[in-house]
Write an enzyme that holds these catalytic residues in place. Structure first.
Site, mmCIF file in Angstrom:
data_model
loop_
_atom_site.group_PDB
_atom_site.id
_atom_site.type_symbol
_atom_site.label_atom_id
_atom_site.label_comp_id
_atom_site.label_asym_id
_atom_site.label_seq_id
_atom_site.Cartn_x
_atom_site.Cartn_y
_atom_site.Cartn_z
ATOM 1 N N CYS A 42 90.654 12.034 30.177
ATOM 2 C CA CYS A 42 89.092 12.247 30.445
ATOM 3 C C CYS A 42 89.124 12.860 31.706
ATOM 4 O O CYS A 42 90.014 13.690 31.993
ATOM 5 C CB CYS A 42 88.982 10.615 30.882
ATOM 6 S SG CYS A 42 89.413 9.833 32.401
ATOM 7 N N ALA A 43 87.923 12.717 32.443
ATOM 8 C CA ALA A 43 87.877 13.782 33.686
ATOM 9 C C ALA A 43 88.724 13.504 34.917
ATOM 10 O O ALA A 43 89.322 14.135 35.518
ATOM 11 C CB ALA A 43 86.377 13.844 34.069
#
Length: 376
Positions: free
Chosen positions: A72-73
């Site tokens: 994810c980020a």
């Protein structure tokens, strides 16, 4: 409890071309803009919000015993998705520590060569951003060229090699990433070199990088000869090390050429760019090994994870060097431009010393792919 994998381990796999499956749970627009790529990397994008009620959306695309790395980020959502998948019977799930943020900061050192006078030349590959920086080591000294802002990586490497960083060099004023050159020089007591034509607005002291001002590294000199080569910026300066290695900054890449528009001067600088690529570099030996400051395509990574090419070979196969008609060339580099790097103007201001953002802000400014090239 899900297992984690570090960016270092993932980088090793990408460089060694090991089969790797990634489940990227960022929003599709973020994913489309910028993702992890590699010759043997498969990526599935399934946004996190589609998985909140269960992992059915990925269950039909991934075998339960298949190894998968969730990304994810920043590393939070991926952990949750990995745990949900484990609860659903997936047996081989990892989450990437620190997410894309950490991936964008990882530097992978690769040895390029032993130098004639007993020194060595290393390339630091920033896989998540396409930036390439260099360290020339000789005697008990080192010079770092086009350093990224994660300066501790270079300090640790120099310490491992038992050398002191005496010089840091920027081939030009960077617009797509924040330079660590000045900060690294301050931390190590070294000298920071920058082309004076790119430094007219800087707020700090620097040593001008000029043709004829060789930089000596170590007892057995690693000769670095700046070769003035404008085009990407007005001051862009190439370096020749050991009469064998041509560090081209952002003027010439393995698969593309530099863009002349990041200071708003495309029309003015396209002539300089052409002169450099079609005349200045043409006069150099075909056997020089080109070492650029960026790469755009994962195919540019060699078997050892480095990015390099013979100058003579690039004149045969790099499409940016094949445009004989001057107007065609002008059109190519002014009309074919990719989007400008995120916050490139703020990055330039930071590299001039006019802005000094907090670390977290600097990180955000750099998020996204490398966009320094023009592809023919």
């Amino acid at each position: 409890m899900s297992q984690s994998i570090t960016t270092k381990e993932l980088a090793r796999r990408v460089v060694n071309r090991e089969d790797t499956l990634i489940l990227d749970v960022r929003n599709t627009d973020e994913f489309d803009d910028w993702k992890i790529e590699g010759d043997s990397v498969d990526v599935i994008n399934e946004p996190y919000f589609n998985l909140l009620d269960g992992v059915d959306a990925v269950a039909e695309r991934i075998n339960k015993d298949q190894e998968v790395i969730v990304l994810c980020a920043k590393g939070g959502s991926s952990k949750m998705v990995a745990e949900m998948m484990e609860e659903e019977g997936f047996t081989n799930v990892y989450d990437l520590e620190g997410g894309m943020k950490a991936w964008s900061e990882h530097l992978e050192p690769v040895k390029i060569a032993d130098l004639r006078d007993g020194g060595s030349l290393y390339q630091f590959v920033r896989l998540g951003k396409g930036c390439l920086s260099y360290m020339a080591v000789s005697g008990n000294e080192a010079a770092v060229i086009d350093a990224n802002r994660m300066t501790d990586m270079y300090e640790r490497f120099a310490e491992e090699k038992g050398v002191t960083i005496k010089h840091t060099v920027d081939t030009h004023l960077h617009a797509d990433h924040i330079s660590g050159g000045r900060q690294l020089a301050e931390k190590t007591g070294g000298t920071y070199h920058l082309p004076s034509k790119d430094a007219e607005e800087v707020t700090f002291d620097y040593a001008p990088l000029e043709e004829g001002s060789d930089i000596t590294v170590g007892a057995t000199t690693v000769k670095v000869q700046p070769l003035y080569s404008p085009g990407h910026t007005i001051g862009s300066t190439s370096l020749v090390i050991d009469d064998q290695y041509l560090l081209t900054g952002d003027i010439l890449f393995v698969r593309s050429i530099g863009r002349p528009d990041l200071a708003g001067k495309a029309e003015d600088w396209v002539g300089d760019l052409r002169d450099t690529l079609y005349s200045r570099y043409k006069e150099l030996s075909d056997d020089l090994v080109v070492l650029p400051a960026h790469y755009s395509f994962v195919e540019e990574l060699g078997d050892d994870g480095s990015v390099k090419a013979r100058l003579g070979d690039l004149y045969k196969r790099n499409s940016g060097l094949q445009v004989d008609d001057e107007n065609e060339f002008r059109k190519m580099v002014t009309e074919n431009l990719p989007p400008q790097p995120n916050e490139y103007e703020n990055i330039r201001q930071t590299n001039m010393g006019k802005m000094n953002p907090e670390d977290e802000k600097q990180r955000e400014m750099e998020i996204g792919p490398n966009r320094c090239a023009v592809h023919g």
